[in-house]
Motif scaffolding. Structure first.
Motif, PDB file in Angstrom:
ATOM      1  N   GLU A 102       4.932  12.024   6.631  1.00  0.00           N
ATOM      2  CA  GLU A 102       6.237  11.690   6.080  1.00  0.00           C
ATOM      3  C   GLU A 102       6.231  10.190   5.841  1.00  0.00           C
ATOM      4  O   GLU A 102       6.398   9.388   6.760  1.00  0.00           O
ATOM      5  CB  GLU A 102       7.348  12.102   7.052  1.00  0.00           C
ATOM      6  N   LEU A 103       5.977   9.824   4.586  1.00  0.00           N
ATOM      7  CA  LEU A 103       5.717   8.437   4.245  1.00  0.00           C
ATOM      8  C   LEU A 103       6.741   7.922   3.245  1.00  0.00           C
ATOM      9  O   LEU A 103       6.778   8.380   2.099  1.00  0.00           O
ATOM     10  CB  LEU A 103       4.318   8.293   3.628  1.00  0.00           C
ATOM     11  N   ASP A 104       7.558   6.986   3.652  1.00  0.00           N
ATOM     12  CA  ASP A 104       8.467   6.315   2.723  1.00  0.00           C
ATOM     13  C   ASP A 104       9.285   7.316   1.899  1.00  0.00           C
ATOM     14  O   ASP A 104       9.464   7.161   0.692  1.00  0.00           O
ATOM     15  CB  ASP A 104       7.681   5.395   1.780  1.00  0.00           C
ATOM     16  N   PHE A 157       0.874  -1.184   0.000  1.00  0.00           N
ATOM     17  CA  PHE A 157       0.000   0.000   0.000  1.00  0.00           C
ATOM     18  C   PHE A 157       0.900   1.219   0.000  1.00  0.00           C
ATOM     19  O   PHE A 157       1.596   1.485   0.970  1.00  0.00           O
ATOM     20  CB  PHE A 157      -0.883  -0.034   1.257  1.00  0.00           C
ATOM     21  N   GLY A 158       0.916   1.973  -1.111  1.00  0.00           N
ATOM     22  CA  GLY A 158       1.819   3.086  -1.251  1.00  0.00           C
ATOM     23  C   GLY A 158       1.262   4.397  -0.753  1.00  0.00           C
ATOM     24  O   GLY A 158       0.086   4.510  -0.380  1.00  0.00           O
ATOM     25  N   ALA A 159       2.115   5.420  -0.782  1.00  0.00           N
ATOM     26  CA  ALA A 159       1.733   6.735  -0.262  1.00  0.00           C
ATOM     27  C   ALA A 159       0.592   7.362  -1.055  1.00  0.00           C
ATOM     28  O   ALA A 159      -0.353   7.898  -0.482  1.00  0.00           O
ATOM     29  CB  ALA A 159       2.958   7.657  -0.260  1.00  0.00           C
ATOM     30  N   VAL A 160       0.683   7.304  -2.397  1.00  0.00           N
ATOM     31  CA  VAL A 160      -0.380   7.903  -3.205  1.00  0.00           C
ATOM     32  C   VAL A 160      -1.693   7.170  -2.980  1.00  0.00           C
ATOM     33  O   VAL A 160      -2.761   7.799  -2.889  1.00  0.00           O
ATOM     34  CB  VAL A 160       0.006   7.898  -4.695  1.00  0.00           C
ATOM     35  N   SER A 161      -1.643   5.842  -2.881  1.00  0.00           N
ATOM     36  CA  SER A 161      -2.852   5.073  -2.603  1.00  0.00           C
ATOM     37  C   SER A 161      -3.493   5.536  -1.297  1.00  0.00           C
ATOM     38  O   SER A 161      -4.715   5.690  -1.211  1.00  0.00           O
ATOM     39  CB  SER A 161      -2.525   3.577  -2.515  1.00  0.00           C
TER      40      SER A 161
END
Length: 233
Positions: free
Chosen positions: A151-153, A123-127
């Motif tokens: 602050e994600l990945d 599950f990515g940041a944009v998702s």
């Protein structure tokens, strides 16, 4: 060459539905595997090729190149450069391409009701950001006014809640009330998975800076719809 001619040439050798229905034509344009997810990765602004690929686990560079070329030929995205001082090549949705966000939101809300949905997958940041835009419940927010930093990945985002509205954009938050630091899936675990913030912090999966009361309220603003019932066997 006119856009319509470019579009026809780009898909003339692909299998088409040969159906005048708008939904059928939409699938002609974005029905190929990965196409809609490539668009998803660009919904918060332009990205470099490598950044798009990083957000799509499992896609090969060759397939990504093909999908980008097809979407560009269809007028859905464009290949450009960021202005100085960056001056790096990026892909960006056209104004018409950005109009597809409601499609992603409706699909996401509908599919989240599936009993077979597996929230443990990557599950990515944009998702995460698009899901927050989709699931935000104004009634729960009430008169809350807050600025949330994420602050994600390695990516930074600013969220604003005010007057029952929710906004999300790229970039570090200025004077945030609270900042969440961690992997996108860990923030999702707090918001959608019911994981306590204290527990995630104790495990080193998440860190908070700022007003913990704002953080505790923030994670309650995005209720998931109920699961669909399976038909009786």
């Amino acid at each position: 060459m006119e856009l319509t001619k470019i579009t026809d040439e780009s898909i003339k050798n692909r299998r088409r539905y040969d159906d005048a229905c708008g939904a059928a034509h939409a699938l002609d344009l974005i029905g190929e595997r990965w196409s809609l997810l490539v668009m998803r990765e660009l919904m918060l602004g332009p990205k470099r090729f490598g950044d798009i690929k990083a957000g799509l686990p499992g896609i090969s560079a060759n397939i990504l190149t093909q999908r980008l070329e097809a979407l560009e030929a269809a007028g859905i995205l464009t290949h450009t450069r960021l202005p100085p001082p960056h001056s790096v090549p990026v892909y960006e949705l056209t104004p018409w391409g950005y109009e597809a966000e409601p499609i992603l939101q409706v699909l996401g809300r509908w599919a989240s009701r599936s009993p077979a949905h597996d929230p443990t997958l990557p599950f990515g940041a944009v998702s995460l950001l698009l899901s927050l835009r989709t699931m935000f419940a104004p009634a729960r927010a009430g008169d809350m006014r807050a600025i949330i930093g994420l602050e994600l990945d390695g990516e930074t985002f600013t969220l604003r809640i005010r007057d029952g509205a929710f906004e999300a954009e790229r970039g570090a938050a200025k004077t945030p009330d609270v900042v969440f630091v961690g992997a996108a899936r860990m923030v999702a675990a707090a918001i959608y998975g019911g994981q306590a913030l204290d527990t995630l912090e104790a495990a080193g999966a998440l860190a908070l800076r700022g007003d913990r009361a704002v953080a505790a309220r923030f994670v309650t603003l995005f209720p998931l719809p109920p699961k669909a019932e399976r038909p009786p066997v």
